[in-house]
Design an enzyme around this catalytic site. Structure first.
Site, PDB file in Angstrom:
ATOM      1  N   HIS A 106       2.503  65.834 -15.223  1.00 43.19           N
ATOM      2  CA  HIS A 106       2.268  65.269 -16.555  1.00 43.19           C
ATOM      3  C   HIS A 106       0.798  65.379 -16.974  1.00 43.19           C
ATOM      4  CE1 HIS A 106       6.181  62.651 -16.380  1.00 43.19           C
ATOM      5  NE2 HIS A 106       6.423  63.919 -16.615  1.00 43.19           N
ATOM      6  N   THR A 173       8.566  55.035  -8.935  1.00 37.27           N
ATOM      7  CA  THR A 173       8.969  55.576 -10.235  1.00 37.27           C
ATOM      8  C   THR A 173      10.319  54.988 -10.627  1.00 37.27           C
ATOM      9  OG1 THR A 173       9.429  57.608 -11.482  1.00 37.27           O
ATOM     10  CG2 THR A 173       9.795  57.705  -9.125  1.00 37.27           C
ATOM     11  N   LEU A 199       9.580  49.217  -5.671  1.00 38.43           N
ATOM     12  CA  LEU A 199       9.625  47.758  -5.705  1.00 38.43           C
ATOM     13  C   LEU A 199      11.058  47.248  -5.817  1.00 38.43           C
ATOM     14  CD1 LEU A 199       7.554  45.474  -5.690  1.00 38.43           C
ATOM     15  CD2 LEU A 199       7.497  45.571  -8.181  1.00 38.43           C
ATOM     16  N   ALA A 216       4.339  49.244  -2.767  1.00 39.41           N
ATOM     17  CA  ALA A 216       3.923  50.550  -2.251  1.00 39.41           C
ATOM     18  C   ALA A 216       2.853  50.413  -1.168  1.00 39.41           C
ATOM     19  CB  ALA A 216       3.413  51.432  -3.388  1.00 39.41           C
TER      20      ALA A 216
HETATM   21  P1  NAD Z   1       7.462  53.318 -14.839  1.00 38.62           P
HETATM   22  O1  NAD Z   1       6.436  52.404 -15.388  1.00 38.62           O
HETATM   23  O2  NAD Z   1       8.635  53.690 -15.683  1.00 38.62           O
HETATM   24  O3  NAD Z   1       8.068  52.711 -13.482  1.00 38.62           O
HETATM   25  C1  NAD Z   1       7.256  52.230 -12.465  1.00 38.62           C
HETATM   26  C2  NAD Z   1       8.133  51.891 -11.267  1.00 38.62           C
HETATM   27  O4  NAD Z   1       7.281  51.436 -10.224  1.00 38.62           O
HETATM   28  C3  NAD Z   1       9.152  50.772 -11.537  1.00 38.62           C
HETATM   29  O5  NAD Z   1      10.413  51.131 -11.005  1.00 38.62           O
HETATM   30  C4  NAD Z   1       8.570  49.567 -10.765  1.00 38.62           C
HETATM   31  O6  NAD Z   1       9.573  48.745 -10.207  1.00 38.62           O
HETATM   32  C5  NAD Z   1       7.794  50.259  -9.660  1.00 38.62           C
HETATM   33  N1  NAD Z   1       6.659  49.460  -9.167  1.00 38.62           N
HETATM   34  C6  NAD Z   1       5.849  48.617  -9.863  1.00 38.62           C
HETATM   35  N2  NAD Z   1       4.906  48.107  -9.065  1.00 38.62           N
HETATM   36  C7  NAD Z   1       5.106  48.659  -7.832  1.00 38.62           C
HETATM   37  C8  NAD Z   1       4.461  48.517  -6.574  1.00 38.62           C
HETATM   38  N3  NAD Z   1       3.391  47.717  -6.406  1.00 38.62           N
HETATM   39  N4  NAD Z   1       4.949  49.215  -5.520  1.00 38.62           N
HETATM   40  C9  NAD Z   1       6.041  50.037  -5.666  1.00 38.62           C
HETATM   41  N5  NAD Z   1       6.681  50.205  -6.820  1.00 38.62           N
HETATM   42  C10 NAD Z   1       6.227  49.515  -7.900  1.00 38.62           C
HETATM   43  O7  NAD Z   1       6.667  54.594 -14.326  1.00 38.62           O
HETATM   44  P2  NAD Z   1       7.139  56.076 -14.060  1.00 38.62           P
HETATM   45  O8  NAD Z   1       8.486  56.124 -13.475  1.00 38.62           O
HETATM   46  O9  NAD Z   1       6.001  56.773 -13.406  1.00 38.62           O
HETATM   47  O10 NAD Z   1       7.266  56.547 -15.568  1.00 38.62           O
HETATM   48  C11 NAD Z   1       6.972  57.748 -15.855  1.00 38.62           C
HETATM   49  C12 NAD Z   1       5.843  57.825 -16.911  1.00 38.62           C
HETATM   50  O11 NAD Z   1       4.840  56.798 -16.845  1.00 38.62           O
HETATM   51  C13 NAD Z   1       5.102  59.064 -16.664  1.00 38.62           C
HETATM   52  O12 NAD Z   1       5.168  59.857 -17.806  1.00 38.62           O
HETATM   53  C14 NAD Z   1       3.659  58.671 -16.376  1.00 38.62           C
HETATM   54  O13 NAD Z   1       2.795  59.642 -16.882  1.00 38.62           O
HETATM   55  C15 NAD Z   1       3.529  57.363 -17.072  1.00 38.62           C
HETATM   56  N6  NAD Z   1       2.498  56.440 -16.575  1.00 38.62           N
HETATM   57  C16 NAD Z   1       1.503  56.830 -15.687  1.00 38.62           C
HETATM   58  C17 NAD Z   1       0.532  55.912 -15.227  1.00 38.62           C
HETATM   59  C18 NAD Z   1      -0.616  56.393 -14.303  1.00 38.62           C
HETATM   60  O14 NAD Z   1      -1.011  57.545 -14.392  1.00 38.62           O
HETATM   61  N7  NAD Z   1      -1.160  55.535 -13.415  1.00 38.62           N
HETATM   62  C19 NAD Z   1       0.601  54.572 -15.660  1.00 38.62           C
HETATM   63  C20 NAD Z   1       1.647  54.199 -16.559  1.00 38.62           C
HETATM   64  C21 NAD Z   1       2.584  55.147 -17.007  1.00 38.62           C
END
Ligand code: NAD
Ligand code: ZN
Length: 231
Positions: A106, A173, A199, A216
């Site tokens: 991405h 994810t 999570l 994580a």
């Molecule tokens: P999402 O926000 O849809 O899902 C995050 C997942 O992580 C959820 O299922 C949640 O339960 C889990 N989670 C939350 N805290 C956690 C932890 N401490 N340990 C383990 N799991 C945990 O994110 P996604 O699936 O990556 O969505 C995809 C889109 O989000 C992508 O397009 C991405 O670019 C974008 N995104 C990226 C960032 C970043 O670069 N850090 C931040 C926010 C969104």
């Protein structure tokens, strides 16, 4: 086992202080996805979108990798076979932890892309719509990130990695965003074992042979320890 392919999402960076989509009070909560993460949103209000990504870039620059990022870097360094990380994250925390085989499907906050000629360069800390492309001089600079409705990067390479994987692991994810949400099925059909580390059960939890739930920073180092002890 010779090859491990790992998909990471926003959840792996959550404990580094970078909000996921659903975190209340975070950056995403203050905007609609259609406004800040689509080409149409950028066309309507480039300043708003640049501002949103400037804030994310600033936040990411201050963040440090957590135990999960470090564990994956250790896995790559110590595992006898190949380890490839495919990340949906636009932060640079895998690289900051020392991972080298990282594919940013991405895109990345560190990059700028000319919407006019496709030229790429290093993003300055703050981008603005007036910023001119160093190649064609058009004021068409945008963050080099993939928005909803756009084709993710490196897809051919990624499908090939998935087909070669002995083990596919998805970390942090939600399974809502395609094509990443289809990777587990693709790898499984090609013969890989599949594991989800999240999570909570993701939307596509049933595509995985095994799952472990928790933070994580706890479950990823545990899993890495087991893999390295087994090898
Ligand atoms: P999402 O926000 O849809 O899902 C995050 C997942 O992580 C959820 O299922 C949640 O339960 C889990 N989670 C939350 N805290 C956690 C932890 N401490 N340990 C383990 N799991 C945990 O994110 P996604 O699936 O990556 O969505 C995809 C889109 O989000 C992508 O397009 C991405 O670019 C974008 N995104 C990226 C960032 C970043 O670069 N850090 C931040 C926010 C969104
Ligand atoms: Zn240009």
């Amino acid at each position: 086992m010779r090859k491990i392919v790992i998909l990471t999402g926003a959840g792996i960076s959550a404990e580094s202080g970078l909000g996921t989509f659903r975190d209340e009070g975070g950056l995403w909560a203050r905007h609609r996805i259609e406004d800040v993460a689509t080409p149409e949103g950028f066309a309507r209000d480039p300043a708003l979108v640049q501002g949103f990504y400037n804030a994310r870039r600033m936040q990411a620059a201050k963040a440090a990798p957590n135990a999960a990022h470090h564990a994956l870097a250790r896995l790559e360094a110590e595992f006898a076979g190949a380890v490839v990380i495919v990340t949906q994250n636009v932060d640079g925390l895998h690289e900051a932890a020392g991972s080298r085989a990282v594919i940013h499907m991405h895109g990345t906050l560190a990059g700028a892309l000319c919407a006019d000629c496709g030229h790429r360069w290093d993003a300055p800390p703050e981008m603005s719509p007036a910023h001119a492309c160093p190649a064609c001089a058009m004021p068409a600079a945008r963050p080099d990130v993939v928005w909803f409705g756009e084709m993710p990067y490196f897809m051919e390479e990624i499908w090939t990695h998935l087909e070669e994987a002995d083990l596919f692991v998805s970390i942090g994810t939600s399974g809502n965003v395609y094509p990443a949400a289809a990777f587990a099925q693709h790898a499984m059909r090609a013969g890989a074992d599949t594991l989800e580390l999240n999570l909570e059960p993701s939307v596509n939890a049933r595509d995985f042979a095994q799952a472990r739930h928790g933070k994580a920073s706890e479950i990823v180092p545990q899993w890495v320890q087991e893999i390295l002890a087994r090898a």
